[in-house]
Design a protein around this motif. Structure first.
Motif, PDB file in Angstrom:
ATOM      1  N   ILE A 128       4.112  29.958  -9.305  1.00 26.47           N
ATOM      2  CA  ILE A 128       3.019  28.978  -9.365  1.00 26.47           C
ATOM      3  C   ILE A 128       3.565  27.553  -9.335  1.00 26.47           C
ATOM      4  O   ILE A 128       3.019  26.684  -8.658  1.00 26.47           O
ATOM      5  CB  ILE A 128       2.113  29.255 -10.579  1.00 26.47           C
ATOM      6  N   LEU A 129       4.651  27.327 -10.040  1.00 25.50           N
ATOM      7  CA  LEU A 129       5.239  25.982 -10.030  1.00 25.50           C
ATOM      8  C   LEU A 129       5.597  25.575  -8.601  1.00 25.50           C
ATOM      9  O   LEU A 129       5.307  24.467  -8.142  1.00 25.50           O
ATOM     10  CB  LEU A 129       6.492  25.919 -10.913  1.00 25.50           C
ATOM     11  N   TRP A 130       6.215  26.511  -7.896  1.00 21.57           N
ATOM     12  CA  TRP A 130       6.664  26.249  -6.537  1.00 21.57           C
ATOM     13  C   TRP A 130       5.478  25.942  -5.626  1.00 21.57           C
ATOM     14  O   TRP A 130       5.492  24.974  -4.854  1.00 21.57           O
ATOM     15  CB  TRP A 130       7.436  27.478  -6.054  1.00 21.57           C
ATOM     16  N   HIS A 136       1.155  19.591  -4.050  1.00 16.96           N
ATOM     17  CA  HIS A 136       0.818  18.309  -4.698  1.00 16.96           C
ATOM     18  C   HIS A 136       1.988  17.344  -4.819  1.00 16.96           C
ATOM     19  O   HIS A 136       1.789  16.183  -5.180  1.00 16.96           O
ATOM     20  CB  HIS A 136       0.222  18.579  -6.084  1.00 16.96           C
ATOM     21  N   GLY A 137       3.189  17.828  -4.557  1.00 16.08           N
ATOM     22  CA  GLY A 137       4.366  16.957  -4.655  1.00 16.08           C
ATOM     23  C   GLY A 137       4.870  16.861  -6.091  1.00 16.08           C
ATOM     24  O   GLY A 137       4.137  17.113  -7.034  1.00 16.08           O
ATOM     25  N   MET A 138       6.138  16.459  -6.227  1.00 16.13           N
ATOM     26  CA  MET A 138       6.802  16.391  -7.535  1.00 16.13           C
ATOM     27  C   MET A 138       6.090  15.461  -8.514  1.00 16.13           C
ATOM     28  O   MET A 138       6.060  15.691  -9.707  1.00 16.13           O
ATOM     29  CB  MET A 138       8.224  15.864  -7.378  1.00 16.13           C
ATOM     30  N   LYS A 169       8.741  16.259 -15.514  1.00 23.40           N
ATOM     31  CA  LYS A 169       9.006  16.627 -14.121  1.00 23.40           C
ATOM     32  C   LYS A 169       9.290  18.116 -13.979  1.00 23.40           C
ATOM     33  O   LYS A 169       9.954  18.697 -14.834  1.00 23.40           O
ATOM     34  CB  LYS A 169      10.235  15.848 -13.645  1.00 23.40           C
ATOM     35  N   PRO A 170       8.804  18.733 -12.892  1.00 30.14           N
ATOM     36  CA  PRO A 170       9.094  20.149 -12.655  1.00 30.14           C
ATOM     37  C   PRO A 170      10.586  20.392 -12.475  1.00 30.14           C
ATOM     38  O   PRO A 170      11.300  19.500 -12.009  1.00 30.14           O
ATOM     39  CB  PRO A 170       8.378  20.442 -11.345  1.00 30.14           C
ATOM     40  N   GLY A 171      11.021  21.599 -12.843  1.00 29.76           N
ATOM     41  CA  GLY A 171      12.404  21.984 -12.593  1.00 29.76           C
ATOM     42  C   GLY A 171      13.262  22.154 -13.837  1.00 29.76           C
ATOM     43  O   GLY A 171      14.425  22.510 -13.754  1.00 29.76           O
TER      44      GLY A 171
END
Ligand SMILES: Nc1ncnc2c1ncn2[C@@H]1O[C@H](COP(=O)(O)OP(=O)(O)O)[C@@H](O)[C@H]1O
Ligand SMILES: [Mg+2]
Length: 182
Positions: A128-130, A136-138, A169-171
Motif C-alpha cells: 500500500i505504501l508503494w 501521490h508522490g513522496m 516521510k515514507p521509507g
C-alpha cells in the motif's frame, strides 16, 4: 488554504478506523468510511471466497459526489483510500504494523489463515505504501508505524507533521528481513 482532504490507508488491522475517528475529532472533520460507502451503494462484486471486490471507478465517483455535497475538512478511510486520484486529496496517511503483531490482530478478528497470510505478506512487502507513493508522490504521503503507538499518539505525530514540526516521510519502515527470516 485549500480544504483538507486526508486519506487514511493501510493493510487491514493497522488501525485506520480508530486513527481516522481520533484525527477527525481533533480537526473537526467529517469521516468517510469507504467500506461503508461501497456497501451502501452496492458497487462491488463477490470473489469466490466471499471477499468484496470494489468497483474502483464507481468508488471514485461516489467519493467525489460525497465531498462535493459537504463542507469542511474530510478524512476518508479504508484500504482503498490511497487509490482516490491525486487531485482530490491533500494528504495520504499510510499506517503500518509489524507483521507478527498484525498477524495476531487479524487472527483475533477471525480472519482465515489464508486471508491473514495474504494481508501480512502485503504488509511485509510495503504494497500500500508503494502504491500510495506512486500515485501521490513522496511529499504528500505520511507513513506511521502504529505497532507500539496508542492511536492518540499516532494522531499527535501526524498533527506534528502537519504543523511542519517533524517529517513522516515514507521509507522508514522495513519489515522484509524480519518477515522472511523464518
Ligand atoms: N495504535 C494501535 N495500537 C494497538 N492496537 C491498535 C492500534 N490501532 C488499532 N489497534 C487494534 O487493531 C485492530 C484493528 O484496528 P482498526 O482501526 O479496526 O484497523 P483497520 O481499520 O485498519 O482495519 C483493533 O482491534 C484495534 O483495537
Ligand atoms: Mg477499518
Amino acid at each position: 488554504m485549500a480544504r483538507m482532504v486526508i486519506a487514511v490507508s493501510g493493510t487491514p488491522g493497522t488501525g485506520k478506523s480508530i486513527f481516522a475517528r481520533a484525527l477527525a475529532k481533533k480537526l473537526g472533520a467529517q469521516v468517510i468510511d469507504l467500506n461503508a460507502l461501497i456497501k451502501k451503494k452496492r458497487i462491488y462484486r463477490l470473489d469466490v471466497d466471499g471477499t468484496k471486490i470494489a468497483n474502483l471507478p464507481k468508488m471514485r465517483k461516489e467519493f467525489v459526489r460525497a465531498i462535493q455535497s459537504s463542507h469542511g475538512p474530510v478524512i476518508v478511510e479504508g484500504l482503498l483510500a490511497h487509490l482516490i486520484p491525486k487531485r482530490y486529496l491533500t494528504h495520504v496517511v499510510v499506517l503500518r504494523t509489524r507483521p507478527r503483531i498484525l498477524e495476531r490482530r487479524l487472527r483475533a478478528r477471525k480472519y482465515s489463515k489464508t486471508k491473514t497470510r495474504e494481508n501480512v505478506e502485503a504488509e511485509a512487502l510495503d504494497i500500500i505504501l508503494w502504491e500510495a507513493v506512486k500515485i501521490h508522490g513522496m511529499n504528500r504521503v505520511y507513513e506511521i508505524d502504529t505497532t507500539k503507538l496508542k492511536p492518540s499518539s499516532a494522531v499527535k505525530l501526524f498533527l506534528d507533521a502537519l504543523a511542519g514540526k517533524i517529517p513522516l516521510k515514507p521509507g522508514k519502515v522495513n519489515w522484509l528481513e524480519e518477515y522472511y527470516k523464518k
